[in-house]
Scaffold this active site. Sequence first.
Site, PDB file in Angstrom:
ATOM      1  CG  LEU A   1     141.756  15.537 114.012  1.00 23.18           C
ATOM      2  CD1 LEU A   1     140.443  14.898 113.563  1.00 23.18           C
ATOM      3  CD2 LEU A   1     141.445  16.809 114.793  1.00 23.18           C
TER       4      LEU A   1
ATOM      5  CB  ALA B   1     143.699  15.689 110.831  1.00 26.52           C
TER       6      ALA B   1
ATOM      7  NE  ARG C   1     151.978  22.648 117.691  1.00 30.24           N
ATOM      8  CZ  ARG C   1     150.886  21.920 117.456  1.00 30.24           C
ATOM      9  NH1 ARG C   1     150.426  21.816 116.237  1.00 30.24           N
ATOM     10  NH2 ARG C   1     150.264  21.287 118.434  1.00 30.24           N
TER      11      ARG C   1
ATOM     12  CG  ASP D   1     143.858  12.004 122.775  1.00 29.35           C
ATOM     13  OD1 ASP D   1     144.981  11.733 123.239  1.00 29.35           O
ATOM     14  OD2 ASP D   1     143.654  12.975 122.026  1.00 29.35           O
TER      15      ASP D   1
ATOM     16  CB  VAL E   1     143.160  20.641 115.805  1.00 26.21           C
ATOM     17  CG1 VAL E   1     142.049  20.562 114.772  1.00 26.21           C
ATOM     18  CG2 VAL E   1     144.235  21.620 115.348  1.00 26.21           C
TER      19      VAL E   1
ATOM     20  CE1 TYR F   1     152.305  15.397 112.049  1.00 27.76           C
ATOM     21  CE2 TYR F   1     153.258  17.010 110.563  1.00 27.76           C
ATOM     22  CZ  TYR F   1     152.202  16.585 111.338  1.00 27.76           C
ATOM     23  OH  TYR F   1     151.049  17.324 111.406  1.00 27.76           O
TER      24      TYR F   1
ATOM     25  CB  THR G   1     150.888  15.486 122.239  1.00 28.20           C
ATOM     26  OG1 THR G   1     149.919  15.087 121.249  1.00 28.20           O
ATOM     27  CG2 THR G   1     152.226  14.884 121.888  1.00 28.20           C
ATOM     28  N   GLY G   2     148.041  15.131 124.222  1.00 28.24           N
ATOM     29  CA  GLY G   2     146.775  15.801 124.556  1.00 28.24           C
ATOM     30  C   GLY G   2     146.576  15.902 126.056  1.00 28.24           C
TER      31      GLY G   2
ATOM     32  CB  SER H   1     149.284  12.341 114.326  1.00 29.23           C
ATOM     33  OG  SER H   1     150.649  12.605 114.003  1.00 29.23           O
TER      34      SER H   1
HETATM   35  P1  NAD Z   1     148.013  17.802 119.375  1.00 28.91           P
HETATM   36  O1  NAD Z   1     149.303  17.151 119.682  1.00 28.91           O
HETATM   37  O2  NAD Z   1     147.537  18.904 120.245  1.00 28.91           O
HETATM   38  O3  NAD Z   1     146.853  16.725 119.276  1.00 28.91           O
HETATM   39  C1  NAD Z   1     147.066  15.418 118.826  1.00 28.91           C
HETATM   40  C2  NAD Z   1     146.226  14.492 119.689  1.00 28.91           C
HETATM   41  O4  NAD Z   1     146.380  13.139 119.221  1.00 28.91           O
HETATM   42  C3  NAD Z   1     146.686  14.496 121.153  1.00 28.91           C
HETATM   43  O5  NAD Z   1     145.573  14.620 121.999  1.00 28.91           O
HETATM   44  C4  NAD Z   1     147.378  13.145 121.313  1.00 28.91           C
HETATM   45  O6  NAD Z   1     147.329  12.681 122.640  1.00 28.91           O
HETATM   46  C5  NAD Z   1     146.594  12.290 120.340  1.00 28.91           C
HETATM   47  N1  NAD Z   1     147.312  11.107 119.868  1.00 28.91           N
HETATM   48  C6  NAD Z   1     148.529  11.066 119.283  1.00 28.91           C
HETATM   49  N2  NAD Z   1     148.831   9.794 118.959  1.00 28.91           N
HETATM   50  C7  NAD Z   1     147.777   9.028 119.342  1.00 28.91           C
HETATM   51  C8  NAD Z   1     147.475   7.645 119.259  1.00 28.91           C
HETATM   52  N3  NAD Z   1     148.331   6.763 118.717  1.00 28.91           N
HETATM   53  N4  NAD Z   1     146.286   7.213 119.749  1.00 28.91           N
HETATM   54  C9  NAD Z   1     145.401   8.076 120.289  1.00 28.91           C
HETATM   55  N5  NAD Z   1     145.627   9.394 120.397  1.00 28.91           N
HETATM   56  C10 NAD Z   1     146.807   9.861 119.918  1.00 28.91           C
HETATM   57  O7  NAD Z   1     148.130  18.299 117.854  1.00 28.91           O
HETATM   58  P2  NAD Z   1     147.122  19.192 117.015  1.00 28.91           P
HETATM   59  O8  NAD Z   1     147.829  20.416 116.638  1.00 28.91           O
HETATM   60  O9  NAD Z   1     145.821  19.273 117.696  1.00 28.91           O
HETATM   61  O10 NAD Z   1     146.978  18.299 115.704  1.00 28.91           O
HETATM   62  C11 NAD Z   1     145.839  17.496 115.491  1.00 28.91           C
HETATM   63  C12 NAD Z   1     145.903  16.877 114.102  1.00 28.91           C
HETATM   64  O11 NAD Z   1     145.914  17.929 113.127  1.00 28.91           O
HETATM   65  C13 NAD Z   1     147.136  16.032 113.879  1.00 28.91           C
HETATM   66  O12 NAD Z   1     146.786  14.895 113.113  1.00 28.91           O
HETATM   67  C14 NAD Z   1     148.047  16.932 113.081  1.00 28.91           C
HETATM   68  O13 NAD Z   1     148.894  16.199 112.239  1.00 28.91           O
HETATM   69  C15 NAD Z   1     147.054  17.759 112.290  1.00 28.91           C
HETATM   70  N6  NAD Z   1     147.641  19.067 111.938  1.00 28.91           N
HETATM   71  C16 NAD Z   1     147.733  20.063 112.861  1.00 28.91           C
HETATM   72  C17 NAD Z   1     148.329  21.263 112.499  1.00 28.91           C
HETATM   73  C18 NAD Z   1     148.454  22.424 113.452  1.00 28.91           C
HETATM   74  O14 NAD Z   1     149.022  23.466 113.088  1.00 28.91           O
HETATM   75  N7  NAD Z   1     147.921  22.336 114.664  1.00 28.91           N
HETATM   76  C19 NAD Z   1     148.846  21.433 111.213  1.00 28.91           C
HETATM   77  C20 NAD Z   1     148.767  20.379 110.334  1.00 28.91           C
HETATM   78  C21 NAD Z   1     148.144  19.199 110.684  1.00 28.91           C
HETATM   79  N1  UDP Z   2     160.608  28.292 115.028  1.00 30.55           N
HETATM   80  C1  UDP Z   2     161.453  29.187 115.645  1.00 30.55           C
HETATM   81  N2  UDP Z   2     161.504  29.194 117.017  1.00 30.55           N
HETATM   82  C2  UDP Z   2     160.754  28.352 117.777  1.00 30.55           C
HETATM   83  C3  UDP Z   2     159.881  27.453 117.128  1.00 30.55           C
HETATM   84  C4  UDP Z   2     159.837  27.442 115.744  1.00 30.55           C
HETATM   85  O1  UDP Z   2     162.147  29.957 114.987  1.00 30.55           O
HETATM   86  O2  UDP Z   2     160.854  28.419 119.013  1.00 30.55           O
HETATM   87  C5  UDP Z   2     160.531  28.287 113.549  1.00 30.55           C
HETATM   88  C6  UDP Z   2     160.761  26.920 112.914  1.00 30.55           C
HETATM   89  O3  UDP Z   2     162.114  26.750 112.616  1.00 30.55           O
HETATM   90  C7  UDP Z   2     159.899  26.988 111.674  1.00 30.55           C
HETATM   91  C8  UDP Z   2     158.773  27.945 112.034  1.00 30.55           C
HETATM   92  O4  UDP Z   2     159.214  28.669 113.197  1.00 30.55           O
HETATM   93  O5  UDP Z   2     160.646  27.525 110.599  1.00 30.55           O
HETATM   94  C9  UDP Z   2     157.452  27.263 112.357  1.00 30.55           C
HETATM   95  O6  UDP Z   2     157.719  26.248 113.304  1.00 30.55           O
HETATM   96  P1  UDP Z   2     156.558  25.433 114.011  1.00 30.55           P
HETATM   97  O7  UDP Z   2     157.221  24.424 114.900  1.00 30.55           O
HETATM   98  O8  UDP Z   2     155.577  26.345 114.629  1.00 30.55           O
HETATM   99  O9  UDP Z   2     155.780  24.710 112.832  1.00 30.55           O
HETATM  100  P2  UDP Z   2     156.281  23.908 111.529  1.00 30.55           P
HETATM  101  O10 UDP Z   2     155.795  24.731 110.402  1.00 30.55           O
HETATM  102  O11 UDP Z   2     157.760  23.786 111.530  1.00 30.55           O
HETATM  103  O12 UDP Z   2     155.609  22.605 111.668  1.00 30.55           O
END
Ligand code: NAD
Ligand code: UDP
Length: 314
Positions: free
Chosen positions: A75, A116, A188, A33, A14, A147, A37-38, A77
């Site tokens: 963001l 975020a 995911r 960053d 994101v 989390y 995980t990035g 995490s």
């Molecule tokens: P991601 O893992 O791709 O990105 C997270 C980034 O944070 C990575 O680049 C990682 O290296 C960095 N990071 C983690 N811990 C750190 C630290 N202590 N110091 C510096 N950098 C750090 O995940 P994403 O999907 O891009 O998620 C980004 C944000 O959006 C997160 O806060 C997540 O909780 C939130 N979010 C994402 C989703 C989604 O579906 N993608 C859903 C809900 C919330």
């Molecule tokens: N899931 C699954 N197979 C996978 C990964 C996820 O069946 O390989 C399921 C998981 O149990 C959850 C949903 O898909 O019910 C969404 O999982 P995801 O990890 O994408 O996001 P979450 O909403 O759990 O953060």
Amino acid sequence: MTIRAVVTGGSGFVGSHLCERLVYEGWNVVCFDSLITGDTANLAGLEGHERFHFERCDVADGLSAHGAVDWILHLASPASPVDYLAHPIETLRAGADGTMRALRLAREKSAAFLLASTSEVYGDPAVHPQPESYWGNVNPVGPRSVYDEAKRYAEALTMAFHRTYGIAVKIPRIFNTYGPRLRREDGRAVPTFIWEALRGEPLTIYGDGSQTRSFCHVDDLVEGLWRILNSDLTGPVNLGNPEELTILELAELVRELVGGPSEVRFVERMPDDPTVRRPDITLIRSATGWEPKVPLRDGLIRTIEWARKTWLAG
Ligand code: NAD
Ligand code: UDP
């Protein structure tokens, strides 16, 4: 005057899309960053840009910035269940220590702050769909708590800084998001199903696949974040696509769109995996006019096209 933002976690899925959008809008962006995980490859399009700067740093250990800062967008995490279960302490520290440092920087710089947050603050919800007024159903000691509780604490801390120091705060609660730059092995559902289908392997479903989710394309998500930044909203606001389906339906859709011989296989479900999830987006819609534009089928087609080019080549 150019707006200057600090973005933590900007090398992630994101964050990298958001950094691109902010730079496109004329902002000056400093990205911190740790790369836990990035990947800096996500920022290739911004490399060398005069209004973009990257610094590797763990924001749980320290966060400082020279000069004026207008916005802190926090963001950083791990976000995928596989990632945060592999890095439980780091995840708690990103939400607790990282958020504290980011808020202190916001206070020092008199900057506005965006956290975020996540639909995981609702846990395994007893109210469906989830409005912002619902307080959630989280197991505080289960594996996902690293989390969920970190984000709940981060929200509480953000509101405490708002009430105590008057800092302007925004708390988007992001629901499941997908699109280009997801790591194929991040665990995911969307990237995993696509990667399995592309290789003709069985699609792995946790449980019987009757659990539901609602998936938002990252382009819609970034537009929503942009609207939130430019709104009068304070505090939590749901950000996601209410198009809900079961995980079995998602797997079947991915299999259909990729084509090929994959079957589905069922394995044990993770503890505390939410049974249903769908955002009530009344608040963001009325406050900003935002609503998602990319239907799931179209978004998946685009993501699969990207995955074919990127993952199969790499
Ligand atoms: P991601 O893992 O791709 O990105 C997270 C980034 O944070 C990575 O680049 C990682 O290296 C960095 N990071 C983690 N811990 C750190 C630290 N202590 N110091 C510096 N950098 C750090 O995940 P994403 O999907 O891009 O998620 C980004 C944000 O959006 C997160 O806060 C997540 O909780 C939130 N979010 C994402 C989703 C989604 O579906 N993608 C859903 C809900 C919330
Ligand atoms: N899931 C699954 N197979 C996978 C990964 C996820 O069946 O390989 C399921 C998981 O149990 C959850 C949903 O898909 O019910 C969404 O999982 P995801 O990890 O994408 O996001 P979450 O909403 O759990 O953060």
